[in-house]
Design a protein around this motif. Sequence first.
Motif: not given
Length: 436
Positions: A179-188, A204-209, A363-375
Amino acid sequence: MRSWNRRDVLALAGALSLPALTGCLGAGGNGVTPGLLVSNLSRDTDPTVSADDLRAQVRANTAFALDLHQSQVDADDTGNLFLSPISVSLAMAMVWAGARGETETQIAETLHYLGDQSDLHTTFNRLDLALEPPEDAEDDAFRLDLVNALWGQESYPFSDDYLDTLAVNYGAGLRTLDFATAPENARETINEWVAEQTEDRIEDLLAEGTIDDGTRLVATNAVYFKAKWAHTFSAGTTTDGAFTAIDGSEADVPLMRQTAPFPYADVDGTQVVELPYVGEDVSMVVVLPPEGEFASFERSLDADGLHGLFDALELSSGTVVLPRFTFGSKVGLNQTLADLGMPDAFDHNRADFSGMVEDGTQQDLAITDVAHQGFVAVDEEGTEAAAATGVVGGVTSMPLEEFEFVADRPFLFAIRHRETDSVLFLGRIVDAATAQ
C-alpha cells in the motif's frame, strides 16, 4: 471464511480496509501477487456455542440490520434500497478483533455484538458454519458462497494474537500488498478479488483514492448467492399492472403471478408471504403493510417484530402477485455508523486498534472509509443478488386457508437462512417502476 460452492441466485461481497488493517492468492490482472501471513492455527470447524447464544446473536444481528436499514431510509425515504447487513457485521467483526478500549465498546454496541471478544468470534464462526449448504445441494439450482480475506501492508508488525483470531474464527490469513508505494495496484488487486468472488457483480468496490500510502489493512467479506425458486413463476402469467409508489404516483410494471401453497401470515393487517428457494434452506420473505401505513410500519419495525413475522408463517394456499425488479444500492456508511454510536473508530486522535499490532501500540490507526454496495434481480426463475462492504482505515397471527397477496404498493423483503433465521439481505421496494 471458507467458500461455499453450492448455490446459485444471489451475490454478495464485502470489503473492509484500514490503512493499517486488513483472499485468495495469485496475481491479479495488474500482475500483483500478494504475499501471505498465516497463523500456525487452523480454522475451528466445530466451535462450541449453545443454541441459545447463537439465537441471541442472530436476533442482535437483525437489530443492527434494521438500524442500518432505517438510517438509510432516513437519508432518502423515496428510493428503493438493498443491503446485506450480515456482510457489514462480518467485515466489522474482523476489524473489531483488533479494537480496544472505548473504540471496542462503541463498535460492539453499534453492531449489537454480544459477549466479549472470544465469545463473539466463536459465535460468528458457528453461524458461518451453520450457513454452509448441505453436501447434496445442486450447484445449478442453488449456490451460496461466503468468503473472508484480509489484506495488510507488507512488513507491518501485525500481532500474532490478531492473526490467530482471524485464522481460527474466520478461516482468513492475511495477504500482504504494498500500500505504501503502490496503493493503486493494491486497490485493483483487491477489487479484482471481490469481482471474482461475486461473479463480476461487484467490480469496483473500493473507489479510486480509497487506498493510499497510509493504508495498512483491508478486510474483505464476499457473499455470492444465486438460487431458483422452489416454485417458479410462469412467464406466461406475467402481465403489466399498476404499482403505486410511495409518493402516490402509479406506473405499469411486470407483475408475476402464481397460485400455490406458501407459508403465509396476516398479522394485524400486515401480510407476510415466504417464497422458498430450491432446497428450502433459504427463502425470501415479503412483508406488505396495510395500504397507506408503509412508512409508519417500516419506522416501527424492530428485531422482535420481524422475527415475530417469521414465526407467524404457516403453510396456506393462495395467490402471490409480485413485481419483477432489478436494481442496485451504493451507500457510504462512515457517518451512519458514527451516528449509530461508534464515532471514535473514525477519529485518528481517539481510535484504538492497538490489538492489531505486535507491540500493542496505537500506531495512529482509524477507519477512513466504509462503503457498501448491493445488487438484486428477481424474476420468474429466482433471485440473483450481490453486495459488498468495504471498510478502509489507516494511520493518520392466524393462518388463512386461502389468501391473496398482491404487492402492488411499497413492500419490504428479506432473504433469510431459515434454520438460523439470519437475515442475509434486507430491502425495500417503494417504486417498482425505477427497478425495471
